[in-house]
Write a protein that holds these residues in place. Structure first.
Motif, PDB file in Angstrom:
ATOM      1  N   TYR A   1       0.863  -1.187   0.000  1.00 30.46           N
ATOM      2  CA  TYR A   1       0.000   0.000   0.000  1.00 30.46           C
ATOM      3  C   TYR A   1       0.894   1.229   0.000  1.00 30.46           C
ATOM      4  O   TYR A   1       1.697   1.428   0.903  1.00 30.46           O
ATOM      5  CB  TYR A   1      -0.901  -0.011   1.228  1.00 30.46           C
ATOM      6  N   HIS A   2       0.763   2.048  -1.065  1.00 35.79           N
ATOM      7  CA  HIS A   2       1.630   3.212  -1.255  1.00 35.79           C
ATOM      8  C   HIS A   2       0.775   4.399  -1.702  1.00 35.79           C
ATOM      9  O   HIS A   2       0.719   4.727  -2.895  1.00 35.79           O
ATOM     10  CB  HIS A   2       2.712   2.900  -2.291  1.00 35.79           C
ATOM     11  N   PRO A   3       0.095   5.060  -0.773  1.00 30.00           N
ATOM     12  CA  PRO A   3      -0.943   6.036  -1.139  1.00 30.00           C
ATOM     13  C   PRO A   3      -0.442   7.250  -1.911  1.00 30.00           C
ATOM     14  O   PRO A   3      -1.211   7.847  -2.663  1.00 30.00           O
ATOM     15  CB  PRO A   3      -1.526   6.441   0.220  1.00 30.00           C
ATOM     16  N   TYR A   4       0.832   7.627  -1.740  1.00 33.48           N
ATOM     17  CA  TYR A   4       1.324   8.836  -2.389  1.00 33.48           C
ATOM     18  C   TYR A   4       2.230   8.555  -3.585  1.00 33.48           C
ATOM     19  O   TYR A   4       2.860   9.462  -4.118  1.00 33.48           O
ATOM     20  CB  TYR A   4       2.081   9.700  -1.374  1.00 33.48           C
ATOM     21  N   ALA A   5       2.300   7.305  -3.995  1.00 35.73           N
ATOM     22  CA  ALA A   5       3.153   6.944  -5.128  1.00 35.73           C
ATOM     23  C   ALA A   5       2.387   7.072  -6.444  1.00 35.73           C
ATOM     24  O   ALA A   5       1.163   6.947  -6.484  1.00 35.73           O
ATOM     25  CB  ALA A   5       3.665   5.515  -4.963  1.00 35.73           C
ATOM     26  N   GLU A   6       3.146   7.329  -7.514  1.00 35.31           N
ATOM     27  CA  GLU A   6       2.598   7.313  -8.877  1.00 35.31           C
ATOM     28  C   GLU A   6       1.312   8.137  -8.984  1.00 35.31           C
ATOM     29  O   GLU A   6       1.243   9.261  -8.502  1.00 35.31           O
ATOM     30  CB  GLU A   6       2.363   5.860  -9.311  1.00 35.31           C
ATOM     31  N   ASP A   7       0.278   7.565  -9.601  1.00 28.64           N
ATOM     32  CA  ASP A   7      -0.982   8.288  -9.804  1.00 28.64           C
ATOM     33  C   ASP A   7      -1.740   8.527  -8.501  1.00 28.64           C
ATOM     34  O   ASP A   7      -2.588   9.417  -8.438  1.00 28.64           O
ATOM     35  CB  ASP A   7      -1.883   7.515 -10.770  1.00 28.64           C
ATOM     36  N   GLY A   8      -1.442   7.728  -7.459  1.00 20.66           N
ATOM     37  CA  GLY A   8      -2.083   7.968  -6.182  1.00 20.66           C
ATOM     38  C   GLY A   8      -1.796   9.363  -5.669  1.00 20.66           C
ATOM     39  O   GLY A   8      -2.694  10.066  -5.179  1.00 20.66           O
ATOM     40  N   GLY A   9      -0.542   9.804  -5.799  1.00 18.87           N
ATOM     41  CA  GLY A   9      -0.183  11.150  -5.375  1.00 18.87           C
ATOM     42  C   GLY A   9      -0.832  12.222  -6.231  1.00 18.87           C
ATOM     43  O   GLY A   9      -1.222  13.287  -5.724  1.00 18.87           O
ATOM     44  N   ILE A  10      -0.969  11.956  -7.519  1.00 14.31           N
ATOM     45  CA  ILE A  10      -1.616  12.930  -8.405  1.00 14.31           C
ATOM     46  C   ILE A  10      -3.057  13.176  -7.978  1.00 14.31           C
ATOM     47  O   ILE A  10      -3.514  14.322  -7.870  1.00 14.31           O
ATOM     48  CB  ILE A  10      -1.561  12.424  -9.867  1.00 14.31           C
ATOM     49  N   TYR A  11      -3.795  12.108  -7.728  1.00 19.57           N
ATOM     50  CA  TYR A  11      -5.197  12.269  -7.331  1.00 19.57           C
ATOM     51  C   TYR A  11      -5.329  12.899  -5.948  1.00 19.57           C
ATOM     52  O   TYR A  11      -6.219  13.727  -5.713  1.00 19.57           O
ATOM     53  CB  TYR A  11      -5.895  10.907  -7.357  1.00 19.57           C
ATOM     54  N   LEU A  12      -4.459  12.516  -5.013  1.00 20.96           N
ATOM     55  CA  LEU A  12      -4.585  13.050  -3.661  1.00 20.96           C
ATOM     56  C   LEU A  12      -4.222  14.524  -3.586  1.00 20.96           C
ATOM     57  O   LEU A  12      -4.733  15.242  -2.721  1.00 20.96           O
ATOM     58  CB  LEU A  12      -3.716  12.238  -2.696  1.00 20.96           C
ATOM     59  N   ALA A  13      -3.367  14.999  -4.474  1.00 18.59           N
ATOM     60  CA  ALA A  13      -3.089  16.437  -4.503  1.00 18.59           C
ATOM     61  C   ALA A  13      -4.362  17.219  -4.804  1.00 18.59           C
ATOM     62  O   ALA A  13      -4.634  18.263  -4.189  1.00 18.59           O
ATOM     63  CB  ALA A  13      -2.011  16.739  -5.541  1.00 18.59           C
ATOM     64  N   GLY A  14      -5.173  16.724  -5.727  1.00 20.27           N
ATOM     65  CA  GLY A  14      -6.442  17.380  -6.029  1.00 20.27           C
ATOM     66  C   GLY A  14      -7.400  17.352  -4.853  1.00 20.27           C
ATOM     67  O   GLY A  14      -8.104  18.339  -4.587  1.00 20.27           O
ATOM     68  N   VAL A  15      -7.430  16.226  -4.128  1.00 23.02           N
ATOM     69  CA  VAL A  15      -8.284  16.144  -2.940  1.00 23.02           C
ATOM     70  C   VAL A  15      -7.836  17.161  -1.896  1.00 23.02           C
ATOM     71  O   VAL A  15      -8.659  17.868  -1.301  1.00 23.02           O
ATOM     72  CB  VAL A  15      -8.246  14.721  -2.357  1.00 23.02           C
ATOM     73  N   LYS A  16      -6.539  17.260  -1.681  1.00 16.81           N
ATOM     74  CA  LYS A  16      -6.016  18.205  -0.680  1.00 16.81           C
ATOM     75  C   LYS A  16      -6.317  19.645  -1.069  1.00 16.81           C
ATOM     76  O   LYS A  16      -6.610  20.480  -0.206  1.00 16.81           O
ATOM     77  CB  LYS A  16      -4.517  17.987  -0.496  1.00 16.81           C
ATOM     78  N   ARG A  17      -6.261  19.955  -2.349  1.00 13.64           N
ATOM     79  CA  ARG A  17      -6.592  21.305  -2.799  1.00 13.64           C
ATOM     80  C   ARG A  17      -8.064  21.622  -2.517  1.00 13.64           C
ATOM     81  O   ARG A  17      -8.405  22.752  -2.131  1.00 13.64           O
ATOM     82  CB  ARG A  17      -6.300  21.419  -4.300  1.00 13.64           C
ATOM     83  N   LEU A  18      -8.953  20.652  -2.698  1.00 10.78           N
ATOM     84  CA  LEU A  18     -10.370  20.881  -2.398  1.00 10.78           C
ATOM     85  C   LEU A  18     -10.602  21.081  -0.906  1.00 10.78           C
ATOM     86  O   LEU A  18     -11.500  21.830  -0.509  1.00 10.78           O
ATOM     87  CB  LEU A  18     -11.203  19.708  -2.907  1.00 10.78           C
ATOM     88  N   LEU A  19      -9.798  20.418  -0.092  1.00  9.96           N
ATOM     89  CA  LEU A  19      -9.934  20.557   1.356  1.00  9.96           C
ATOM     90  C   LEU A  19      -9.301  21.839   1.889  1.00  9.96           C
ATOM     91  O   LEU A  19      -9.690  22.342   2.942  1.00  9.96           O
ATOM     92  CB  LEU A  19      -9.311  19.349   2.060  1.00  9.96           C
ATOM     93  N   ASP A  20      -8.313  22.360   1.172  1.00  9.49           N
ATOM     94  CA  ASP A  20      -7.601  23.574   1.592  1.00  9.49           C
ATOM     95  C   ASP A  20      -7.290  24.401   0.352  1.00  9.49           C
ATOM     96  O   ASP A  20      -6.331  24.115  -0.362  1.00  9.49           O
ATOM     97  CB  ASP A  20      -6.327  23.212   2.348  1.00  9.49           C
ATOM     98  N   ALA A  21      -8.091  25.412   0.093  1.00  8.89           N
ATOM     99  CA  ALA A  21      -7.930  26.228  -1.121  1.00  8.89           C
ATOM    100  C   ALA A  21      -6.634  27.022  -1.128  1.00  8.89           C
ATOM    101  O   ALA A  21      -6.251  27.572  -2.165  1.00  8.89           O
ATOM    102  CB  ALA A  21      -9.116  27.188  -1.263  1.00  8.89           C
ATOM    103  N   GLY A  22      -5.925  27.089   0.002  1.00  7.29           N
ATOM    104  CA  GLY A  22      -4.659  27.815   0.045  1.00  7.29           C
ATOM    105  C   GLY A  22      -3.487  27.038  -0.493  1.00  7.29           C
ATOM    106  O   GLY A  22      -2.401  27.609  -0.697  1.00  7.29           O
TER     107      GLY A  22
END
Length: 539
Positions: free
Chosen positions: A49-70
């Protein structure tokens, strides 16, 4: 009197029969839940399980931006690109807000759910295809599920895709939805069953495609092609089976030709980004990747056309699914060879990545091999099942450890990162301002020991686009190509050049911090250094 008693006894017998069927159904469901639950744990243990690797990190960056607009004020377009056509990021962000649970825990829970849903869908598909005695059917379904659990990390030929990723993405939900749609087609086209079951099949078919479309539109396209082919093959009349299948194949090829013909003109920057995606083009595949296309097609072609050893009713669903995958494979290869070429004037068809239709081919191949393994080899011998898991799972476990050698096998929320690059990225998150703009070597993803850990997702800071993952985004979104090309040029060989050249390249772009490999020669102020990286100020 006898006339009155007979119907009562018939009703009693039918009632007992219904009760027996319900009991068997509950037994089957209990077996399914037990096997799939255990297989889910097995799959995670093998694949990791590698949540921030490869495409996982790409998708989670978008989630984090939605949670914190800054977050990501300088590279918002790259952070949010995966969320442009998908409901994945809003869904995950919404769950975090509603549940009041930290994002890493929500992501882990959703990953477990997606793996379980995929394995359960395969169980149902296997049970639907293999209609024999209950014991034989359960052994076949269990074999399919266990083999898939062992082989989730199997690369799908040369498509840069696994059967299922060791991290959470939109594909994690689109994959079980695609299998649900296939199962729905089988039920909707079971003409001897009652109309209520066929209606449920239609609902499952449409629901599966809808979920695919919401989560990952390309997978919805692949699922749509596959399910229509399967529906044609399951039609009552031979004319519809043959004519409908041929007509759908011709329509698919015609649609690809029209898309290629009327595609917009591409910029030089976009063409450069597109040509970095070598997995789009069959001419760039290595010989063993081509074998990865031919071998599954040969296995499934044998099942679909050459095996006729059982009753027609017991074989027809299995044969139809096998034939469907061979036809889908042929469509994907034909479109790739005719329209997805490096030297083409336009690359719109290549951008659709039609070769990734082989994901369903691989899932069905594993299902068929697992069915044979469970039904013919393992049966009810516990030691045989254990030996199969050790051998088949052990090979994939070794491959997974080699792929992420510098990281924890299970990068769980409560475990500190072992990866030195990840440790540096976490320091950045804790010690630099949100509006900082970073630069790194353009190809840092492939640095020794980096393990494809995504800086943007872990550090939660803006960074100039990299050659690999952001190049993939630029290849899908042509409007990002110019920004991508400029960022890659500025970061090319960043760790190997002088400070003067670094400053000359980066300051005009507003870069304030830089992450260099630990061996880089620099006199910049570097407040953080570890075994792999140094984090330095540019201003």
């Amino acid at each position: 009197m006898g006339v009155l008693v007979a119907p009562v006894e018939a009703r009693r017998e039918s009632g007992l029969a219904r009760a027996a069927r319900r009991l068997r159904l509950w037994g089957d469901r209990a077996s399914a839940f037990a096997v799939v639950g255990a297989a889910t744990v097995l799959a995670i243990a093998i694949e990791g399980y590698h949540p921030y690797a490869e495409d996982g990190g790409i998708y989670l960056a978008g989630v984090k931006r939605l949670l914190d607009a800054g977050l990501y004020p300088h590279d918002t377009a790259f952070a949010m690109e995966p969320a442009r056509w998908s409901a994945f990021a809003p869904m995950v962000a919404g769950l975090v807000r509603v549940m009041h649970v930290p994002l890493p825990w929500v992501v882990l829970g959703l990953h477990l759910v997606s793996v379980w849903a995929t394995l359960f869908a395969v169980w149902m598909l296997a049970a639907r295809c293999f209609v024999r005695g209950d014991e034989s059917k359960n052994a076949a379904a269990a074999g399919a599920v266990v083999l898939l659990a062992c082989w989730l990390g199997l690369p799908v030929a040369g498509t840069a895709l696994y059967v299922m990723d060791p991290y959470l993405t939109a594909r994690s939900f689109a994959t079980p939805a695609m299998l649900l749609a296939l199962l729905g087609v089988l039920d909707a086209t079971e003409w001897e069953e009652v109309s209520a079951q066929r209606r449920r099949g239609w609902v499952m078919w449409m629901s599966g495609l809808a979920i695919c479309a919401m989560m990952h539109p390309p997978t919805a396209l692949y699922a749509g092609i596959a399910t229509v082919v399967l529906a044609c093959l399951r039609a009552r009349g031979r004319e519809v089976r043959v004519g409908g299948t041929v007509a759908w194949c011709v329509m698919t090829m015609a649609a690809a030709a029209c898309a290629q013909m009327f595609a917009p003109t591409e910029s030089a920057a976009y063409v450069r980004a597109a040509l970095t995606r070598t997995y789009w083009f069959l001419s760039e595949w290595r010989w063993y990747e081509v074998v990865g296309i031919a071998a599954p097609a040969a296995i499934l072609g044998t099942v679909g056309w050459l095996l006729h050893g059982r009753a027609e009713r017991d074989n027809r669903a299995m044969r139809a699914v096998a034939r469907m995958t061979v036809i889908v494979a042929a469509i994907a290869c034909a479109v790739a060879l005719l329209f997805a070429r490096e030297d083409a004037a336009r690359h719109l068809v290549a951008r659709m990545q039609q070769l990734r239709m082989f994901q369903v081919v691989y899932v069905v191949m594993i299902l068929m091999l697992g069915k044979w393994l469970g039904e013919r080899v393992l049966r009810r011998r516990v030691w045989k099942w254990a030996a199969a898991v050790i051998v088949l799972g052990g090979v994939m476990f070794g491959a997974a450890r080699a792929e992420y050698a510098g990281s924890n096998h299970l990068e769980l929320p409560w475990v500190a990162p072992r990866n030195a690059w990840g440790q540096g990225f976490e320091w950045v998150r804790a010690n630099t301002p949100k509006d900082a703009l970073f630069a790194m070597d353009a190809d840092y993803i492939h640095a020794p020991g980096e393990d494809a850990q995504n800086f943007r997702a872990i550090a939660e800071r803006s960074v100039l686009p990299d050659a690999s993952k952001d190049g993939g985004e630029a290849s899908i979104a042509p409007d990002l190509a110019a920004l991508w090309a400029r960022g890659v040029a500025a970061q090319d060989g960043l760790s190997g050049i002088s400070d003067a050249e670094r400053v000359a390249r980066l300051q005009p772009l507003g870069v304030t911090w830089v992450v260099l490999e630990v061996g880089a020669k620099t006199r910049l102020e570097c407040p953080y250094v570890n075994a792999s990286v140094r984090v330095c100020r540019v201003d």
